[in-house]
Motif scaffolding. Structure first.
Motif, PDB file in Angstrom:
ATOM      1  N   PRO A  54     -10.729   3.812 -11.871  1.00  0.00           N
ATOM      2  CA  PRO A  54      -9.958   2.671 -11.361  1.00  0.00           C
ATOM      3  C   PRO A  54      -8.604   3.103 -10.807  1.00  0.00           C
ATOM      4  O   PRO A  54      -7.941   3.983 -11.379  1.00  0.00           O
ATOM      5  N   ALA A  55      -8.202   2.493  -9.702  1.00  0.00           N
ATOM      6  CA  ALA A  55      -6.943   2.869  -9.043  1.00  0.00           C
ATOM      7  C   ALA A  55      -5.754   2.702  -9.978  1.00  0.00           C
ATOM      8  O   ALA A  55      -4.808   3.505  -9.946  1.00  0.00           O
ATOM      9  N   THR A  56      -5.793   1.671 -10.817  1.00  0.00           N
ATOM     10  CA  THR A  56      -4.683   1.434 -11.750  1.00  0.00           C
ATOM     11  C   THR A  56      -4.486   2.630 -12.678  1.00  0.00           C
ATOM     12  O   THR A  56      -3.362   3.068 -12.927  1.00  0.00           O
ATOM     13  N   ARG A  57      -5.589   3.184 -13.174  1.00  0.00           N
ATOM     14  CA  ARG A  57      -5.488   4.339 -14.077  1.00  0.00           C
ATOM     15  C   ARG A  57      -4.970   5.569 -13.342  1.00  0.00           C
ATOM     16  O   ARG A  57      -4.190   6.353 -13.892  1.00  0.00           O
ATOM     17  N   ARG A  58      -5.402   5.741 -12.101  1.00  0.00           N
ATOM     18  CA  ARG A  58      -4.935   6.896 -11.333  1.00  0.00           C
ATOM     19  C   ARG A  58      -3.452   6.782 -11.011  1.00  0.00           C
ATOM     20  O   ARG A  58      -2.716   7.777 -11.011  1.00  0.00           O
ATOM     21  N   ILE A  59      -3.001   5.564 -10.735  1.00  0.00           N
ATOM     22  CA  ILE A  59      -1.572   5.348 -10.470  1.00  0.00           C
ATOM     23  C   ILE A  59      -0.753   5.605 -11.732  1.00  0.00           C
ATOM     24  O   ILE A  59       0.301   6.253 -11.692  1.00  0.00           O
ATOM     25  N   LEU A  60      -1.236   5.108 -12.867  1.00  0.00           N
ATOM     26  CA  LEU A  60      -0.533   5.355 -14.128  1.00  0.00           C
ATOM     27  C   LEU A  60      -0.479   6.850 -14.437  1.00  0.00           C
ATOM     28  O   LEU A  60       0.540   7.361 -14.918  1.00  0.00           O
ATOM     29  N   PHE A  61      -1.577   7.548 -14.166  1.00  0.00           N
ATOM     30  CA  PHE A  61      -1.615   8.995 -14.370  1.00  0.00           C
ATOM     31  C   PHE A  61      -0.542   9.687 -13.529  1.00  0.00           C
ATOM     32  O   PHE A  61       0.170  10.575 -14.012  1.00  0.00           O
ATOM     33  N   ILE A 107      -0.044   8.190  -5.404  1.00  0.00           N
ATOM     34  CA  ILE A 107       0.076   6.736  -5.537  1.00  0.00           C
ATOM     35  C   ILE A 107      -0.123   6.063  -4.183  1.00  0.00           C
ATOM     36  O   ILE A 107      -0.805   5.036  -4.081  1.00  0.00           O
ATOM     37  N   LEU A 108       0.455   6.643  -3.133  1.00  0.00           N
ATOM     38  CA  LEU A 108       0.318   6.089  -1.786  1.00  0.00           C
ATOM     39  C   LEU A 108      -1.148   5.976  -1.387  1.00  0.00           C
ATOM     40  O   LEU A 108      -1.585   4.938  -0.873  1.00  0.00           O
ATOM     41  N   PHE A 109      -1.942   7.012  -1.635  1.00  0.00           N
ATOM     42  CA  PHE A 109      -3.345   6.971  -1.246  1.00  0.00           C
ATOM     43  C   PHE A 109      -4.142   5.992  -2.110  1.00  0.00           C
ATOM     44  O   PHE A 109      -5.103   5.380  -1.630  1.00  0.00           O
ATOM     45  N   CYS A 110      -3.752   5.834  -3.366  1.00  0.00           N
ATOM     46  CA  CYS A 110      -4.409   4.814  -4.198  1.00  0.00           C
ATOM     47  C   CYS A 110      -4.202   3.423  -3.612  1.00  0.00           C
ATOM     48  O   CYS A 110      -5.117   2.591  -3.615  1.00  0.00           O
ATOM     49  N   LEU A 111      -3.006   3.177  -3.082  1.00  0.00           N
ATOM     50  CA  LEU A 111      -2.697   1.873  -2.485  1.00  0.00           C
ATOM     51  C   LEU A 111      -3.377   1.724  -1.123  1.00  0.00           C
ATOM     52  O   LEU A 111      -3.885   0.644  -0.787  1.00  0.00           O
ATOM     53  N   LEU A 112      -3.398   2.806  -0.326  1.00  0.00           N
ATOM     54  CA  LEU A 112      -4.006   2.733   0.998  1.00  0.00           C
ATOM     55  C   LEU A 112      -5.502   2.460   0.926  1.00  0.00           C
ATOM     56  O   LEU A 112      -6.043   1.713   1.751  1.00  0.00           O
TER      57      LEU A 112
END
Length: 241
Positions: free
Chosen positions: A78-85, A193-198
């Motif tokens: 999940p993107a949320t977990r990757r961003i938190l990481f 984080i940028l790529f998770c959002l994109l």
């Protein structure tokens, strides 16, 4: 010379704090980690606990947290977990900076716990603002960039003679590590984080992450070489004295 050694030890320790932040968040987010290393290069010592190998490597100024997933498997988390990481490392540095400011308030200025907390909060916010402004000026005047050599030279000359100076240096480096890593440039944490959002906006953009990250690494390495040349020139002319 001892002051420069202290600065190198602190710098290596704060990078380890950054990587430890990533590791702890990965464990909380159930992202499997294959390897956690303090330093780069050949392994000096290491031990495996559970799914993760913990090691200390030969080159102390660095480190990494290696997920036990290939690139595709990591992107399926999940993107949320990757961003938190990605946020784990910068957050750890900010917490460490706050702790350093608390210690300065109590030990150096004799403040009570409450006043030290107010002092630490105020100084943290002011320092972050100053750092953000300083970063913006680098795009106008890149000659002000310093690398590892310059950081050690400045730290040893200006901060390394007293415990309070070394504590102030640790606060400064922690905040620099936090802010610089949040810049939206792959391979930094901000780039991840940028790529998770994109990919939330347009999922096929995720395919560009690997080539853009490789370009980002090339840019970062070129910047490190440029900064080192600048630092050596400053040392030769006595600018860090």
């Amino acid at each position: 010379m001892l002051s420069y050694l202290f600065v190198v030890i602190i710098l290596g320790g704060l990078i380890a704090v950054h990587e430890l932040g990533h590791l702890l968040v990965a464990k909380l987010c159930r992202i499997p980690i294959a390897e956690f290393s303090i330093g780069f290069g050949p392994k000096l010592i290491g031990r495996r606990w559970g799914e993760t190998t913990y090691r200390i490597s030969a080159v102390p100024l660095g480190g990494y947290v290696l997920p036990a997933l290939d690139e595709q498997g990591f992107r399926e988390r999940p993107a949320t977990r990757r961003i938190l990481f990605a946020l784990g490392g910068p957050f750890a540095n900010v917490v460490a900076a706050f702790a350093g400011l608390l210690a300065l308030g109590v030990v150096e200025f004799g403040l009570s716990a409450v006043n030290a907390a107010v002092f630490a909060t105020t100084q943290l916010w002011t320092s972050l603002q100053q750092l953000a402004f300083a970063l913006s000026t680098l795009f106008v005047d890149p000659s002000q960039i310093s690398g590892i050599v310059g950081i050690v030279a400045i730290g040893g000359a200006q901060f390394g003679s007293t415990a309070a100076g070394l504590l102030s240096f640790s606060v400064l480096i922690n905040l620099n590590l936090a802010v610089l890593n949040l810049l939206p440039l792959p391979p930094l944490d901000g780039g991840r984080i940028l790529f998770c959002l994109l990919e939330k906006v347009y999922r096929p953009l995720a395919r560009m992450q690997t080539p853009v990250t490789l370009l980002g690494w090339a840019f970062v390495l070129a910047l490190m070489v440029y900064a080192t040349i600048q630092d050596v020139g400053r040392i030769a002319t006595g600018m860090f004295a």
